[in-house]
Design a protein around this motif. Structure first.
Motif, PDB file in Angstrom:
ATOM      1  N   GLU A 572     -78.365 -15.334 -10.480  1.00  0.00           N
ATOM      2  CA  GLU A 572     -77.916 -15.938  -9.220  1.00  0.00           C
ATOM      3  C   GLU A 572     -77.038 -14.984  -8.422  1.00  0.00           C
ATOM      4  N   ASP A 573     -76.185 -14.241  -9.112  1.00  0.00           N
ATOM      5  CA  ASP A 573     -75.361 -13.270  -8.402  1.00  0.00           C
ATOM      6  C   ASP A 573     -76.207 -12.116  -7.870  1.00  0.00           C
ATOM      7  N   ALA A 574     -77.236 -11.726  -8.609  1.00  0.00           N
ATOM      8  CA  ALA A 574     -78.146 -10.688  -8.109  1.00  0.00           C
ATOM      9  C   ALA A 574     -78.865 -11.170  -6.852  1.00  0.00           C
ATOM     10  N   ARG A 575     -79.175 -12.449  -6.808  1.00  0.00           N
ATOM     11  CA  ARG A 575     -79.802 -13.001  -5.593  1.00  0.00           C
ATOM     12  C   ARG A 575     -78.836 -12.975  -4.417  1.00  0.00           C
ATOM     13  N   ARG A 576     -77.557 -13.250  -4.690  1.00  0.00           N
ATOM     14  CA  ARG A 576     -76.566 -13.157  -3.616  1.00  0.00           C
ATOM     15  C   ARG A 576     -76.484 -11.729  -3.093  1.00  0.00           C
ATOM     16  N   LEU A 577     -76.393 -10.787  -3.986  1.00  0.00           N
ATOM     17  CA  LEU A 577     -76.298  -9.387  -3.570  1.00  0.00           C
ATOM     18  C   LEU A 577     -77.537  -8.982  -2.770  1.00  0.00           C
ATOM     19  N   HIS A 578     -78.698  -9.447  -3.188  1.00  0.00           N
ATOM     20  CA  HIS A 578     -79.944  -9.141  -2.475  1.00  0.00           C
ATOM     21  C   HIS A 578     -79.877  -9.657  -1.041  1.00  0.00           C
ATOM     22  N   ARG A 579     -79.339 -10.855  -0.835  1.00  0.00           N
ATOM     23  CA  ARG A 579     -79.197 -11.398   0.524  1.00  0.00           C
ATOM     24  C   ARG A 579     -78.208 -10.583   1.333  1.00  0.00           C
ATOM     25  N   TRP A 580     -77.072 -10.250   0.730  1.00  0.00           N
ATOM     26  CA  TRP A 580     -76.036  -9.533   1.472  1.00  0.00           C
ATOM     27  C   TRP A 580     -76.488  -8.126   1.860  1.00  0.00           C
ATOM     28  N   LEU A 581     -77.315  -7.521   1.038  1.00  0.00           N
ATOM     29  CA  LEU A 581     -77.867  -6.212   1.407  1.00  0.00           C
ATOM     30  C   LEU A 581     -78.636  -6.294   2.719  1.00  0.00           C
ATOM     31  N   ASN A 582     -79.299  -7.415   2.947  1.00  0.00           N
ATOM     32  CA  ASN A 582     -80.163  -7.592   4.111  1.00  0.00           C
ATOM     33  C   ASN A 582     -79.398  -8.133   5.312  1.00  0.00           C
ATOM     34  N   ALA A 583     -78.073  -8.199   5.204  1.00  0.00           N
ATOM     35  CA  ALA A 583     -77.218  -8.711   6.275  1.00  0.00           C
ATOM     36  C   ALA A 583     -76.353  -7.589   6.841  1.00  0.00           C
ATOM     37  N   ASP A 584     -75.961  -7.741   8.082  1.00  0.00           N
ATOM     38  CA  ASP A 584     -75.011  -6.824   8.717  1.00  0.00           C
ATOM     39  C   ASP A 584     -73.606  -7.238   8.270  1.00  0.00           C
ATOM     40  N   LEU A 585     -72.964  -6.405   7.482  1.00  0.00           N
ATOM     41  CA  LEU A 585     -71.634  -6.714   6.948  1.00  0.00           C
ATOM     42  C   LEU A 585     -70.506  -6.096   7.769  1.00  0.00           C
ATOM     43  N   SER A 586     -70.867  -5.434   8.870  1.00  0.00           N
ATOM     44  CA  SER A 586     -69.836  -4.712   9.622  1.00  0.00           C
ATOM     45  C   SER A 586     -68.771  -5.606  10.251  1.00  0.00           C
ATOM     46  N   PRO A 587     -69.019  -6.899  10.519  1.00  0.00           N
ATOM     47  CA  PRO A 587     -67.904  -7.723  10.998  1.00  0.00           C
ATOM     48  C   PRO A 587     -66.778  -7.870   9.981  1.00  0.00           C
ATOM     49  N   ILE A 658     -74.770  -1.183  -2.038  1.00  0.00           N
ATOM     50  CA  ILE A 658     -74.545  -1.970  -3.257  1.00  0.00           C
ATOM     51  C   ILE A 658     -73.134  -1.720  -3.787  1.00  0.00           C
ATOM     52  N   ALA A 659     -72.716  -0.446  -3.805  1.00  0.00           N
ATOM     53  CA  ALA A 659     -71.365  -0.123  -4.270  1.00  0.00           C
ATOM     54  C   ALA A 659     -70.312  -0.776  -3.371  1.00  0.00           C
ATOM     55  N   LEU A 660     -70.557  -0.783  -2.048  1.00  0.00           N
ATOM     56  CA  LEU A 660     -69.622  -1.409  -1.116  1.00  0.00           C
ATOM     57  C   LEU A 660     -69.527  -2.909  -1.376  1.00  0.00           C
ATOM     58  N   ILE A 661     -70.658  -3.539  -1.627  1.00  0.00           N
ATOM     59  CA  ILE A 661     -70.661  -4.980  -1.903  1.00  0.00           C
ATOM     60  C   ILE A 661     -69.890  -5.281  -3.195  1.00  0.00           C
ATOM     61  N   ARG A 662     -70.098  -4.493  -4.225  1.00  0.00           N
ATOM     62  CA  ARG A 662     -69.373  -4.718  -5.482  1.00  0.00           C
ATOM     63  C   ARG A 662     -67.868  -4.590  -5.270  1.00  0.00           C
ATOM     64  N   GLU A 663     -67.492  -3.600  -4.453  1.00  0.00           N
ATOM     65  CA  GLU A 663     -66.068  -3.366  -4.215  1.00  0.00           C
ATOM     66  C   GLU A 663     -65.417  -4.551  -3.516  1.00  0.00           C
ATOM     67  N   HIS A 664     -66.150  -5.238  -2.662  1.00  0.00           N
ATOM     68  CA  HIS A 664     -65.590  -6.348  -1.873  1.00  0.00           C
ATOM     69  C   HIS A 664     -66.246  -7.675  -2.256  1.00  0.00           C
ATOM     70  N   TRP A 665     -66.602  -7.810  -3.510  1.00  0.00           N
ATOM     71  CA  TRP A 665     -67.382  -8.959  -3.957  1.00  0.00           C
ATOM     72  C   TRP A 665     -66.714 -10.288  -3.628  1.00  0.00           C
ATOM     73  N   ASP A 666     -65.458 -10.430  -3.952  1.00  0.00           N
ATOM     74  CA  ASP A 666     -64.801 -11.730  -3.775  1.00  0.00           C
ATOM     75  C   ASP A 666     -64.744 -12.129  -2.303  1.00  0.00           C
ATOM     76  N   ARG A 667     -64.468 -11.163  -1.457  1.00  0.00           N
ATOM     77  CA  ARG A 667     -64.410 -11.482  -0.030  1.00  0.00           C
ATOM     78  C   ARG A 667     -65.783 -11.913   0.481  1.00  0.00           C
ATOM     79  N   LEU A 668     -66.817 -11.193   0.117  1.00  0.00           N
ATOM     80  CA  LEU A 668     -68.167 -11.541   0.561  1.00  0.00           C
ATOM     81  C   LEU A 668     -68.605 -12.867  -0.041  1.00  0.00           C
ATOM     82  N   HIS A 669     -68.179 -13.130  -1.262  1.00  0.00           N
ATOM     83  CA  HIS A 669     -68.561 -14.391  -1.895  1.00  0.00           C
ATOM     84  C   HIS A 669     -68.006 -15.573  -1.111  1.00  0.00           C
ATOM     85  N   SER A 670     -66.811 -15.426  -0.564  1.00  0.00           N
ATOM     86  CA  SER A 670     -66.223 -16.520   0.208  1.00  0.00           C
ATOM     87  C   SER A 670     -66.891 -16.669   1.578  1.00  0.00           C
TER      88      SER A 670
END
Length: 687
Positions: A572-587, A658-670
């Motif tokens: 399930e967490d891998a699925r979350r990461l897969h979605r976030w990869l396909n999103a613009d995280l710059s905001p 992927i490394a950026l997402i792992r570093e900010h996992w909790d923030r992105l999870h919220s």
């Protein structure tokens, strides 16, 4: 909004890859003194002042102008009023598809022309002066009664290519108007700014693929406007797709091509064919790695509805037996991995297949054996040698079908399988990077002959039309008509297949090998990733020449859990990461890679020693598709070396994200960012 901002907005619209592809030979310019939205003359389109004054409608106006311009240029013999209302109907549907949230319509023809029922003569007369202004001779008179009758025939079949391609599948094809993407995270429009290595699951179209589907749609519209019966016009597009697939695989007859909406629909077709010549014996369906094929495959292999909706628009009961399919079908799954997630040897898989088949035949059953070539993570089984042995040993009690839905096989190799009497399931939506939901079964000539006398399950009518199958017995259950969405998706895929076929085999092989080497090195050197070693592919040379299908093109890997680095991310967490990869995280996050939209193959559930037998990890997949070799039109101007260097750099940037997402996992999870068709800030579109 300042005038220069309006102009920039219009330029952004003019540069949209979907509109640019559709425009073809048209010369489009701005004429700010023109008081109407646009005017069309020959190949010239002049956009008027309303396009500047209403930037929220610029795309709709431009789509309308392009559609009318192409109709007048490509089919000048078509009556002008018929062309005008056809173009406006398509633009009205495009507006609903494109604008979100849709602005209050300021074009008075939008509302009446977006309706499911065609306009009556009075409405045509009222709208004609508004729409005719786009023509050089706006004083043309019209016969509204005749025009209404002619439009009524074509009306249900008119629409933009991208919306028609979303029909004739199931709910996974529908585009979410909030995101512009379907459930696979991809689009039926070109998305060249996205990094795409998702060909093991589904890809957004390239301009080439979009153009292939658009050309087929335009051919159908021209036929409709020439008063070809609608069923015939749609059927012609289906048959053209079957002929194109037969050419790509060097088959003798397009009757050997059976179209199906997906690889899972192919499974239903194979079971129906096997049951038709089993001489009353119950069927045993042997699937290799059912957990690494499509999620609905086990249900389809048992003759059961695998979703709540079927390809022909029928609502069905998922899991229920399909009318006419044998209820005593037995399903046997052959695992392709050990309990700890490591691959089994081919010898083990071969031995289990041989033993299972002998046992089932001894019980008086007819067996369908699936060779998986290849699984979601690139595994294969049983071996080609095993198939030869079984075919010789059990010829009249066994059907062999190769699940080549990943299509990572040389076409010549597939042709040879079909010539040996093996059915082969393919798709145009995996390696070839066509849109999702375009499947086919390639049939040996003997089966084509047999189908002309076969009895098929009545429930197949929910999934197929007569024209998508070979010639059938006169009492077949399939309805007339054609799955236009399926055919258009195949025309998109065929554009990519033909582009790859034009590349020399040694060029294909060298390019794929460079991807494999660079991707493997990048994953191995990434501290947060663990490569699942791709298998060695035993593909013998063909006619003495080197082959490209012995190069692994799916690189599966696990990601370290940011909170428990000793174990991989669970599914399930891998699925979350897969979605976030396909999103613009710059905001929310800084860094060059934050804004990049990165689309990889969806996570596959795998067992790992770290998680034990009761918890599944999710393996993401970095995949090479045909476009890596043939290039994308958006790369025009780059030589092969420069383009490939950029593609490999994009793969590296995906791993950095992927490394950026792992570093900010909790923030992105919220926050749980959502993927979108384009970046949040259009200026961040990178191609």
């Amino acid at each position: 909004m300042l005038a220069e901002d309006l102009t920039r907005s219009l330029l952004d619209t003019l540069e949209r890859p979907d509109l640019r592809t559709i425009a073809g030979p048209l010369d489009i310019r701005l004429e700010s003194t023109l008081p109407i939205p646009f005017r069309v003359a020959d190949t010239r389109i002049r956009l008027g002042r309303p396009t500047l004054d209403h930037p929220e409608l610029a795309a709709t106006i431009l789509r309308h102008a392009i559609e009318l311009g192409r109709l007048r240029h490509d089919t000048p013999e078509i009556d002008a009023p018929l062309a005008v209302f056809t173009a406006a109907r398509i633009a009205a549907l495009f507006h609903d598809l494109d604008a979100n949230p849709a602005p209050a319509p300021t074009l008075p023809w939008l509302a009446p022309l977006r309706q499911d029922t065609p306009p009556d003569p009075e409405t045509l007369a009222r709208l004609w002066p508004l729409l005719a202004a786009a023509l050089p001779d706006a004083s043309i008179s019209i016969d509204t009664e005749t025009l209404s009758r002619r439009l009524a025939r074509a009306w249900p079949h008119l629409g933009p290519t991208e919306s028609l391609m979303a029909e004739g599948g199931d709910a996974r094809l529908k585009v979410d108007p909030q995101t512009g993407l379907n459930r696979y995270g991809c689009s039926h429009r070109p998305r060249p700014w996205a990094i795409t290595f998702a060909s093991s699951t589904a890809s957004s179209l390239s301009e080439r693929g979009f153009g292939g589907a658009e050309n087929a749609r335009r051919t159908m519209v021209a036929a409709l406007l020439h008063d070809t019966p609608p069923d015939d016009a749609r059927q012609n597009i289906v048959q053209a797709a079957r002929r194109g697939i037969a050419r790509c695989y060097s088959l003798d007859n397009p009757e050997q091509v059976l179209l199906a909406a997906s690889g899972t629909d192919c499974e239903l077709a194979v079971l129906a064919i096997a049951a038709s010549h089993a001489d009353g014996r119950p069927i045993t369906n042997i699937l290799v790695a059912p957990d690494e094929t499509g999620s609905g495959v086990p249900l389809a292999a048992a003759g059961r509805h695998f979703a709540a909706d079927a390809a022909n628009g029928h609502s069905v009961g998922k899991g229920q037996l399909i009318d006419g399919f044998p209820q005593d079908t037995r399903l046997i799954g052959i695992p392709i991995r050990q309990d700890d997630g490591t691959p089994r040897s081919l010898a083990e898989i071969d031995a289990e297949c041989i033993a299972s088949i002998a046992q089932e035949i001894a019980q008086g059953r007819h067996v369908v054996l699936h060779q998986l070539d290849m699984s979601k993570t690139g595994l294969i089984g049983p071996s080609a040698a095993c198939l030869h042995t079984l075919q010789a040993r059990h010829a009249h009690h066994l059907d062999i079908v190769v699940d080549a839905c990943q299509a990572r096989l040389e076409p010549t190799r597939i042709r040879d399988m079909v010539a040996r009497g093996i059915m082969v399931m393919i798709t145009g939506s995996k390696f070839f990077t066509g849109p999702p939901f375009c499947g086919a079964v390639l049939l040996p000539p003997a089966i084509v002959t047999q189908l002309a006398h076969a009895t098929l399950p009545a429930g197949l009518r929910a999934y197929a039309h007569r024209g998508e199958w070979p010639r059938l017995h006169p009492n077949h259950p399939l309805d007339d008509g054609a799955n236009l969405g399926l055919a258009l998706r195949w025309h998109a895929a065929l554009a990519e297949m033909n582009a790859l076929a034009a590349c020399p085999p040694d060029h294909i092989r060298t390019t794929l090998q460079r991807f494999l080497d660079a991707g493997r090195t990048a994953i191995d050197n990434h501290p947060d990733l663990t490569l699942l070693e791709p298998p060695k592919l035993d593909r013998p040379p063909i006619d003495g020449r080197p082959v490209w299908d012995d190069v692994p093109t799916i690189l599966s890997f696990l990601i370290r859990d940011p909170h428990q680095p000793h174990q991989p991310l669970e599914l399930e967490d891998a699925r979350r990461l897969h979605r976030w990869l396909n999103a613009d995280l710059s905001p929310w996050l800084a860094g060059d890679c934050a804004a990049r939209l990165c689309h990889l193959g969806q996570p596959v559930p795998v067992n790992t020693p770290e998680l034990g037998p009761d918890r599944l990890a999710g393996a993401l997949r970095l995949c090479a598709g045909a476009r890596l070799v043939s290039g994308e039109p958006s790369h025009a101007g780059l030589n092969h070396e420069a383009r490939l260097t950029r593609e490999l750099a994009d793969a590296q940037q995906t791993l950095q994200k992927i490394a950026l997402i792992r570093e900010h996992w909790d923030r992105l999870h919220s926050i749980d960012p959502v993927p979108h068709y384009a970046p949040v800030n259009p200026e961040r579109k990178l191609s």
